[in-house]
Design a protein around this motif. Structure first.
Motif, short mmCIF file in Angstrom:
data_model
loop_
_atom_site.label_atom_id
_atom_site.label_comp_id
_atom_site.label_asym_id
_atom_site.label_seq_id
_atom_site.Cartn_x
_atom_site.Cartn_y
_atom_site.Cartn_z
N LEU A 1 -9.27 78.61 36.54
CA LEU A 1 -10.18 78.08 35.76
C LEU A 1 -9.60 76.81 34.60
N SER A 2 -9.29 77.71 33.63
CA SER A 2 -8.47 76.92 32.65
C SER A 2 -6.80 76.68 32.04
N ALA A 3 -6.54 77.38 33.35
CA ALA A 3 -4.97 76.78 33.75
C ALA A 3 -5.29 75.07 34.78
N ILE A 4 -6.25 75.20 35.32
CA ILE A 4 -6.43 73.79 36.16
C ILE A 4 -6.74 73.12 35.10
N THR A 5 -7.40 72.93 34.19
CA THR A 5 -8.71 71.74 33.39
C THR A 5 -7.59 71.69 32.13
N THR A 6 -6.62 72.36 31.90
CA THR A 6 -5.52 72.65 31.35
C THR A 6 -4.37 71.67 31.50
N LEU A 7 -4.28 71.50 33.25
CA LEU A 7 -2.80 71.52 33.62
C LEU A 7 -3.41 69.91 33.66
N MET A 8 -4.80 69.42 34.28
CA MET A 8 -5.64 68.05 33.88
C MET A 8 -5.53 67.42 32.41
N TYR A 9 -5.52 68.16 31.60
CA TYR A 9 -6.05 67.68 29.75
C TYR A 9 -4.19 66.95 29.41
N LEU A 10 -3.40 67.97 29.66
CA LEU A 10 -1.61 67.97 29.81
C LEU A 10 -1.03 66.95 30.63
N MET A 11 -2.43 65.59 31.22
CA MET A 11 -1.59 64.30 31.94
C MET A 11 -1.46 63.47 30.96
N THR A 12 -0.19 62.32 31.57
CA THR A 12 0.57 61.63 30.15
C THR A 12 1.43 61.06 31.62
N PRO A 13 1.72 59.66 30.98
CA PRO A 13 2.32 59.28 32.38
C PRO A 13 3.69 59.73 32.44
N THR A 14 4.25 60.48 31.03
CA THR A 14 5.35 61.30 31.55
C THR A 14 5.31 62.81 32.43
N SER A 15 4.42 63.36 31.86
CA SER A 15 3.93 64.84 32.26
C SER A 15 3.25 64.26 34.08
N LYS A 16 2.57 62.96 34.13
CA LYS A 16 2.29 63.19 35.77
C LYS A 16 3.01 64.21 36.67
N GLN A 17 4.04 63.41 36.91
CA GLN A 17 5.29 63.91 38.04
C GLN A 17 5.26 65.07 38.38
N GLU A 18 5.50 65.49 36.79
CA GLU A 18 5.84 67.16 37.22
C GLU A 18 4.78 68.20 37.19
N ILE A 19 3.00 66.85 36.90
CA ILE A 19 2.03 68.23 36.62
C ILE A 19 1.75 67.67 38.70
N THR A 20 1.46 67.12 38.85
CA THR A 20 1.43 66.58 40.53
C THR A 20 2.11 66.61 41.80
#
Length: 212
Positions: free
Chosen positions: A122-141
């Motif tokens: 749960l913390s990991a999923i939440t963290t990935l959402m918090y780390l979302m930026t235009p630059t990081s989005k491709q890697e996170i999704t």
């Protein structure tokens, strides 16, 4: 809810007297102790302090973010749980977020979503959402993460399924979700066919034994 600067100063004074020294003692204890229990307790304390914005500068000076990132690779699941909790708390701050992203944070956090520990996932999923930026989005999704979130969204665990659904709806395109669904369906068909073939092979083997 985060406190205003004035409220923070009322609580700790304009210089946050005592906090830096205390956090420094926690870091020293974590690094010096040979007891896993003591390490876990100290890591949990640091993760809790990462929730309060007044501690962010202290945590950066003491390299606590590096400590959290390193702990994500520990074999002990509790270490990982507390470390990802600390990162989840800290990455709400832009400086912390940028640092985590620049230090392979997405890869390390992504590894946590396969943990058997519910709180870690749960913390990991939440963290990935918090780390979302235009630059990081491709890697996170990336496809593996989207496919994993799609599976989580179908979980009987409501906390997990609801959080995964938010991830899919807020950060993933319809095309990404459709592709993940297509691959899932192909895997199900392949698994069903394989099981059918195995059953048929067993049946034929039994018949052969019967008539031999």
């Amino acid at each position: 809810m985060f406190s205003s600067k004035e409220q923070l100063e009322k609580r700790t004074g304009p210089y946050g007297i005592g906090r830096f020294s205390y956090l420094q003692s926690l870091v020293t204890e974590y690094q010096d102790t040979t007891s896993d229990e003591a390490k876990k307790e100290t890591l949990a304390n640091l993760a809790n302090f990462a929730y309060d914005p007044i501690n962010y500068e202290h945590l950066r000076k003491l390299n606590v973010l590096d400590l959290f990132l390193d702990a994500l690779e520990e074999a002990n699941e509790k270490f990982v749980e507390f470390a990802i909790g600390g990162i989840c708390n800290a990455c709400l701050d832009k400086q912390n977020k940028d640092y985590i992203l620049k230090n392979d944070g997405v890869r390390l956090v992504t590894r946590c979503i396969s943990s058997p520990n519910e709180d870690t996932v749960l913390s990991a999923i939440t963290t990935l959402m918090y780390l979302m930026t235009p630059t990081s989005k491709q890697e996170i999704t990336a496809f593996p993460i989207v496919e994993c979130m799609l599976r989580f969204s179908q979980s009987k665990n409501k906390k997990l399924s609801n959080l995964a659904q938010v991830f899919l709806e807020d950060y993933c395109s319809k095309e990404q979700i459709q592709e993940a669904r297509r691959v899932q369906q192909e895997l199900i068909k392949s698994s069903t066919l394989e099981n059918s073939q195995t059953t048929e092979a067993h049946k034929q083997a039994n018949e052969s034994l019967t008539f031999s």
